[in-house]
Design a protein around this motif. Structure first.
Motif, short mmCIF file in Angstrom:
data_model
loop_
_atom_site.label_atom_id
_atom_site.label_comp_id
_atom_site.label_asym_id
_atom_site.label_seq_id
_atom_site.Cartn_x
_atom_site.Cartn_y
_atom_site.Cartn_z
N GLU A 74 33.67 32.99 44.95
CA GLU A 74 32.95 32.55 46.14
C GLU A 74 33.48 31.22 46.69
N LEU A 75 34.18 30.46 45.84
CA LEU A 75 34.66 29.13 46.25
C LEU A 75 36.18 29.02 46.27
N SER A 76 36.86 29.95 45.64
CA SER A 76 38.31 29.89 45.60
C SER A 76 38.90 30.70 46.73
N ASP A 77 39.98 30.19 47.33
CA ASP A 77 40.68 31.01 48.32
C ASP A 77 42.19 30.94 48.13
N SER A 78 42.62 30.47 46.97
CA SER A 78 44.05 30.37 46.68
C SER A 78 44.51 31.55 45.85
N GLN A 79 45.64 32.12 46.24
CA GLN A 79 46.19 33.24 45.48
C GLN A 79 46.56 32.82 44.05
N TYR A 80 46.97 31.57 43.88
CA TYR A 80 47.33 31.10 42.54
C TYR A 80 46.12 31.13 41.60
N ASP A 81 44.96 30.70 42.11
CA ASP A 81 43.73 30.78 41.31
C ASP A 81 43.44 32.23 40.94
N SER A 82 43.58 33.11 41.92
CA SER A 82 43.31 34.53 41.68
C SER A 82 44.21 35.10 40.59
N ASP A 83 45.49 34.73 40.64
CA ASP A 83 46.42 35.19 39.62
C ASP A 83 45.99 34.72 38.23
N PHE A 84 45.60 33.45 38.15
CA PHE A 84 45.25 32.85 36.86
C PHE A 84 44.00 33.49 36.26
N MET A 85 43.04 33.89 37.12
CA MET A 85 41.78 34.43 36.57
C MET A 85 41.71 35.95 36.57
N SER A 86 42.79 36.61 36.95
CA SER A 86 42.75 38.07 37.15
C SER A 86 42.43 38.86 35.87
N PHE A 87 42.65 38.28 34.71
CA PHE A 87 42.48 39.02 33.45
C PHE A 87 41.01 39.21 33.09
N GLY A 88 40.17 38.31 33.62
CA GLY A 88 38.73 38.46 33.39
C GLY A 88 37.97 38.77 34.65
N ASN A 89 38.59 38.49 35.79
CA ASN A 89 37.88 38.49 37.06
C ASN A 89 37.88 39.85 37.75
N GLU A 90 37.07 40.76 37.26
CA GLU A 90 36.95 42.04 37.95
C GLU A 90 35.86 41.96 39.01
N THR A 91 36.00 42.82 40.02
CA THR A 91 34.98 42.90 41.05
C THR A 91 34.09 44.12 40.78
N LEU A 92 33.09 44.32 41.63
CA LEU A 92 32.08 45.34 41.35
C LEU A 92 32.57 46.78 41.52
N PHE A 93 33.57 46.99 42.41
CA PHE A 93 33.92 48.37 42.79
C PHE A 93 35.34 48.77 42.42
N ALA A 94 35.47 50.03 42.09
CA ALA A 94 36.79 50.66 41.96
C ALA A 94 37.08 51.34 43.30
N THR A 95 38.36 51.68 43.53
CA THR A 95 38.72 52.38 44.77
C THR A 95 39.66 53.54 44.47
#
Length: 592
Positions: A74-95
């Motif tokens: 909700e507070l991050s908008d950097s792709q680098y942050d997203s890369d770093f947290m991707s291993f735990g950071n799942e969202t609610l939906f599959a596609t």
């Protein structure tokens, strides 16, 4: 060239790397596309098989700047942050592979067009990494973080404000968001979102009309909204409900992840994943020495790493583009909207178009990346199917046309090297561009020379390239030293444009807001737009309008190539096998 991956639930600020990376020019025109020919042969996935349990892997994050480390969607908008947290950071939906939301993820989704509702139900057993069930309140709390002014989230948009009561909460007129209903209470798992009007993109992930993440209310509720972004609970010890949990963080430099014992899909295959920042300049050497198990290929270095043994290469063209934006206004904090200045330096349409036509983007991409980068013609990439308007030509190099446009608009030379503005005043245009890829300096200097050819005096803001965090700080805060800027987007997976170019979009960094633009954006997401052909027509009209006005000039996109240790299996870049634009990390492991 720095490669970024796509974030499905929302747009992300991407690094400079999307501007083509230079290298040595190809030896002949016949191999100027050799990189693209190679990339087309690569699969989107490694082999699929039963992985053995255990093992550790290392992943490279190519950046010339430390990772900011805001580990809350909700507070991050950097792709680098997203890369770093991707291993735990799942969202609610599959596609599925077309990014349509399925019920195979952490939550189910049901849309009722007549009732104007979307019902989200978190599955039983979906738990935070401290063992607590993800609840309805966690889903609702995400909206509170985004909409509360004290949190200063850049995620609050007019798209989300279509949820009943969200705008009133944002303005401080209400303490609760009236349109978010929790029928089984805060500790239940069901949330009903009530909308003012339904939108045609709502069944697609990344549509921007509702949020696709949850935030751990039980963990963060004691932190005031104004302190969330700097809190250790966000910066050092975040909670996620994905396959891994953070075990060690070297701030800005590396993160180590271990299995989340409460992961709802079962035990992840690997024991440990470590992601570390490396300079893009050392990427090719890291591949040749097999320093990492997974590493993005810097496209300008492709010839150096091609054929390296011990790796499988996987590739795709992501939903992203680099672009040049012209500052034509400011962000008005009071009204939470764009305030356009019709007298700004870059307000002349012909000046903007001329700068586009003076750029030799095709030449740069072909000459330097063996076809791994290519000029993008519109702001709706080909990956969006029929929403992409093939008839829009973008800005191919045309010096004659550029000069004619400037003459027509009254930018005259008076026996000098550079043109003056229509009032006869000297004209200097300040360009902000990011550092990042090894050859960024050479490319930007090339463009400065191209503009000199048409008599425009363009100089670099600060006199040099600017690192990622400082660059976006200047652009987001409308620093007066920036007239024009070169940046990049990783796009969400639904083509709605409101969050980037709407009048109430914080990401509308150009700060343009015209009645025609607002009208077209509304039509693209109106009730009528549930008719697919009507919606396509409006998308095409908008792309033609943006071509004419040239507030934003699309530059290029690139193949994204990953080198993956040949012993690793079950890593896929297919949308149905990803979450939030990242591989399903719980599946990835070593072959038996």
């Amino acid at each position: 060239m720095k490669r970024r991956m796509l974030g499905t639930f929302g747009v992300l600020l991407a690094g400079a790397a999307l501007l083509a990376g230079c290298g040595k020019s190809s030896s002949s025109s016949s191999d100027s596309n050799s990189g693209a020919k190679d990339a087309k042969k690569f699969p989107e996935a490694t082999a699929t098989a039963t992985a053995k349990k255990g093992g550790s892997i290392t992943i490279a994050e190519e950046s010339d700047t430390p990772v900011k480390g805001v580990f809350l969607n909700e507070l991050s908008d950097s792709q680098y942050d997203s890369d770093f947290m991707s291993f735990g950071n799942e969202t609610l939906f599959a596609t599925d592979d077309q990014y349509k939301i399925t019920n195979k993820g952490a939550a189910t989704f049901k849309m009722d067009r007549k009732a104007k509702t979307v019902t989200i139900e978190v599955k039983k057993g979906v738990k935070w990494s401290d063992g607590k069930q993800v609840t309805a309140k966690d889903v609702e709390y995400s909206y509170e973080i985004i909409a509360n002014k004290a949190s200063q989230s850049s995620r609050y948009t007019s798209s989300l404000a279509d949820i009943v009561g969200l705008a009133e909460y944002h303005e401080g007129k209400s303490k609760k968001i009236s349109g978010i209903e929790m029928p089984d209470g805060e500790n239940g798992r069901k949330v009903v979102l009530h909308f003012k009007e339904m939108k045609p993109g709502m069944t697609q992930s990344g549509n921007g009309f509702f949020w696709e993440s949850a935030a751990p209310y039980h963990y963060l509720k004691d932190v005031p909204f104004s302190k969330l972004q700097s809190s250790d609970k966000v910066r050092k010890n975040p909670l996620f409900f994905g396959a891994y949990k953070l075990s060690k963080l070297v701030r800005g430099q590396s993160a180590t992840w271990v299995r989340n014992p409460y992961y709802y899909r079962g035990k992840a295959k690997l024991d440990k994943i470590t992601i570390s920042v490396i300079s893009p300049n050392s990427a090719s050497q890291s591949i040749k020495s097999k320093k990492f198990d997974i590493i993005d290929v810097v496209n300008s270095q492709w010839k150096e790493v091609k054929g390296t043994k011990g790796y499988n290469f996987v590739a795709k063209i992501p939903l992203q583009y680099s672009y040049m934006g012209f500052k034509v206004g400011k962000w008005d904090k009071k009204t939470g909207s764009v305030k356009m200045n019709k007298n700004s330096k870059m307000s002349n349409r012909y000046l903007r178009q001329a700068m586009g036509y003076a750029m030799n983007v095709d030449e740069v991409t072909q000459h330097y990346t063996q076809g791994l980068s290519f000029r993008v013609k519109t702001l709706v990439p080909e990956g969006f199917g029929d929403f992409h308007d093939k008839s829009v030509k973008g800005f191919p190099l045309n010096i004659k046309k550029a000069n004619a446009l400037l003459d027509k608009a009254g930018y005259k030379k008076k026996g000098e090297t550079y043109r003056r503005d229509p009032n006869g005043n000297k004209l200097t245009i300040h360009l902000a561009a990011m550092s990042g890829s090894p050859n960024q300096e050479a490319i930007v200097q090339n463009y400065l020379q191209q503009w000199k050819k048409i008599g425009l005096h363009v100089t670099l803001t600060t006199g040099r390239l600017i690192e990622f965090n400082s660059f976006y700080d200047k652009v987001q805060n409308d620093d007066p030293s920036v007239d024009v800027f070169m940046a990049a987007w990783s796009l969400s997976s639904e083509p709605t444009q409101d969050d980037l170019y709407g009048p109430k979009a914080p990401y509308n960094f150009e700060r343009f807001a015209t009645s025609e633009n607002t009208k077209l954006l509304k039509e693209m997401s109106s009730d009528k737009a549930f008719n697919h052909s009507y919606r396509v027509q409006k998308f095409h009209e908008w792309q033609q309008y943006m071509q004419k006005e040239a507030f934003v000039i699309p530059l290029n996109n690139s193949y994204s190539i990953k080198a993956v240790d040949s012993k690793l299996i079950n890593l896929s870049l297919k949308p149905s096998q990803m979450n939030n634009g990242f591989p399903l990390w719980y599946k990835v492991g070593f072959k038996k």
